[in-house]
Design a protein around this motif. Sequence first.
Motif, PDB file in Angstrom:
ATOM      1  N   LEU A 178      -1.189  61.973   1.895  1.00 11.59           N
ATOM      2  CA  LEU A 178      -2.391  62.782   1.705  1.00 11.59           C
ATOM      3  C   LEU A 178      -3.081  63.068   3.030  1.00 11.59           C
ATOM      4  O   LEU A 178      -3.588  64.180   3.259  1.00 11.59           O
ATOM      5  N   LEU A 179      -3.115  62.093   3.927  1.00 11.37           N
ATOM      6  CA  LEU A 179      -3.749  62.307   5.227  1.00 11.37           C
ATOM      7  C   LEU A 179      -2.980  63.337   6.055  1.00 11.37           C
ATOM      8  O   LEU A 179      -3.591  64.159   6.761  1.00 11.37           O
ATOM      9  N   LEU A 180      -1.666  63.309   5.983  1.00  6.06           N
ATOM     10  CA  LEU A 180      -0.875  64.291   6.728  1.00  6.06           C
ATOM     11  C   LEU A 180      -1.114  65.703   6.202  1.00  6.06           C
ATOM     12  O   LEU A 180      -1.105  66.675   6.972  1.00  6.06           O
ATOM     13  N   ARG A 181      -1.355  65.831   4.906  1.00  7.02           N
ATOM     14  CA  ARG A 181      -1.718  67.143   4.372  1.00  7.02           C
ATOM     15  C   ARG A 181      -3.058  67.594   4.935  1.00  7.02           C
ATOM     16  O   ARG A 181      -3.239  68.753   5.303  1.00  7.02           O
ATOM     17  N   ASP A 182      -4.004  66.661   4.998  1.00  9.53           N
ATOM     18  CA  ASP A 182      -5.324  66.999   5.532  1.00  9.53           C
ATOM     19  C   ASP A 182      -5.246  67.417   6.995  1.00  9.53           C
ATOM     20  O   ASP A 182      -5.871  68.396   7.409  1.00  9.53           O
ATOM     21  N   ILE A 183      -4.488  66.670   7.802  1.00 10.56           N
ATOM     22  CA  ILE A 183      -4.435  66.980   9.230  1.00 10.56           C
ATOM     23  C   ILE A 183      -3.685  68.287   9.469  1.00 10.56           C
ATOM     24  O   ILE A 183      -3.957  68.999  10.448  1.00 10.56           O
ATOM     25  N   ALA A 184      -2.750  68.632   8.575  1.00  9.38           N
ATOM     26  CA  ALA A 184      -2.061  69.916   8.707  1.00  9.38           C
ATOM     27  C   ALA A 184      -3.026  71.080   8.485  1.00  9.38           C
ATOM     28  O   ALA A 184      -2.917  72.133   9.128  1.00  9.38           O
ATOM     29  N   GLU A 185      -3.965  70.884   7.568  1.00 11.39           N
ATOM     30  CA  GLU A 185      -4.958  71.922   7.284  1.00 11.39           C
ATOM     31  C   GLU A 185      -6.091  71.927   8.298  1.00 11.39           C
ATOM     32  O   GLU A 185      -6.651  72.975   8.614  1.00 11.39           O
ATOM     33  N   ARG A 186      -6.432  70.725   8.823  1.00 13.55           N
ATOM     34  CA  ARG A 186      -7.558  70.605   9.760  1.00 13.55           C
ATOM     35  C   ARG A 186      -7.108  69.787  10.963  1.00 13.55           C
ATOM     36  O   ARG A 186      -7.472  68.625  11.127  1.00 13.55           O
ATOM     37  N   PRO A 187      -6.314  70.395  11.846  1.00 14.08           N
ATOM     38  CA  PRO A 187      -5.705  69.631  12.944  1.00 14.08           C
ATOM     39  C   PRO A 187      -6.701  69.046  13.934  1.00 14.08           C
ATOM     40  O   PRO A 187      -6.350  68.133  14.687  1.00 14.08           O
ATOM     41  N   ASP A 188      -7.920  69.552  13.954  1.00 12.70           N
ATOM     42  CA  ASP A 188      -8.919  69.041  14.890  1.00 12.70           C
ATOM     43  C   ASP A 188      -9.898  68.061  14.242  1.00 12.70           C
ATOM     44  O   ASP A 188     -10.915  67.712  14.850  1.00 12.70           O
TER      45      ASP A 188
END
Length: 335
Positions: A178-188
């Motif tokens: 789930l965190l990797l999905r979040d960072i893909a959408e919001r890389p910063d």
Amino acid sequence: MTIAATLIARNEARCIARCLDSVRPFVDRLFVLDTGSTDGTPELARQAGAEVQHFSWPDDFSVARNRAIKLADADWHLIIDADEHIESGGELLRPWCATGPRLGRVLINHAFDDNAAGAVTVSRSWSTRVIPRGARFEGRVHEQVASALPRERLEIHLGHDGFRDAQLATKQDRNRTLLLRDIAERPDDEYVAYQLGVEAEGRDEYVQACDWYEKALAATPPSATWFHDLLIRLLHSLGQAGRVDDGLALAQGQMEAMHESPDFYFVVGNLALDRAMLDPADALDHWLPLAVTCWERCLEIGEKPQLEGSVAGRGSHLAQHNIDTVRAQLALMGR
């Protein structure tokens, strides 16, 4: 005014009754949103007096939290997980809620297995868990309350054993996905990067943890509630990844800001001990005395449970143990 203890749960038969029993005296309603249990959790929750409804797991904690809040339909919600329970301070909840809308941050004592020491250690964090009607969550995992309301610390203490080895193994893969999905959408997003570092550190993947923590630290202001925990975790991970000099250099730059953190000096002492192992020529005259000085500073400061991510004992017995161990070794060497 109605107060509901509001939970989302799945396969928590081990602990659901303990949780509900601990909160029942302090709320008007117990509400459990079950997301697909197969172990009897819903039945145990009903036996404990909870209303239970069902919801297909959406791969997003904030969606599930917000659904539970809507269905519980209370003026105030105590957000609690099944693997948590009230240890103290429950009697403060109702009078606190009666004085106006804001967000309550409670202290969570996280028990985890320190396999190196063969003991259970407790780390402490403050989390927004008392929210009024209208507040909502955001984020797929390690979700946060999205609200402009002021946040206040409320001396309710929760115990949490979901980080013990036996329980953690079932959650890590889910959380990282789930965190990797979040960072893909919001890389910063520095908070997501910080949580990815926590996940990597929990797997002893220290090189990867350092990468995530350094990315987070570069964008996290010192005023962020998680800054202290982020810095301490990065220093620890740098040492574990073999980057001792990088850790000591980072610590030097943070010394003034962290002068009242026993966790900071505890980890810096560990880094000095690691440096002594790498530099035996200067170990006796420099690195070991520096380590002892750092741990003595921990004792001077004492315990600081108000610091995010603080570990119980770093301002007392854990620091003293390290001092005694090093001094005993020095005595054997005639120093």
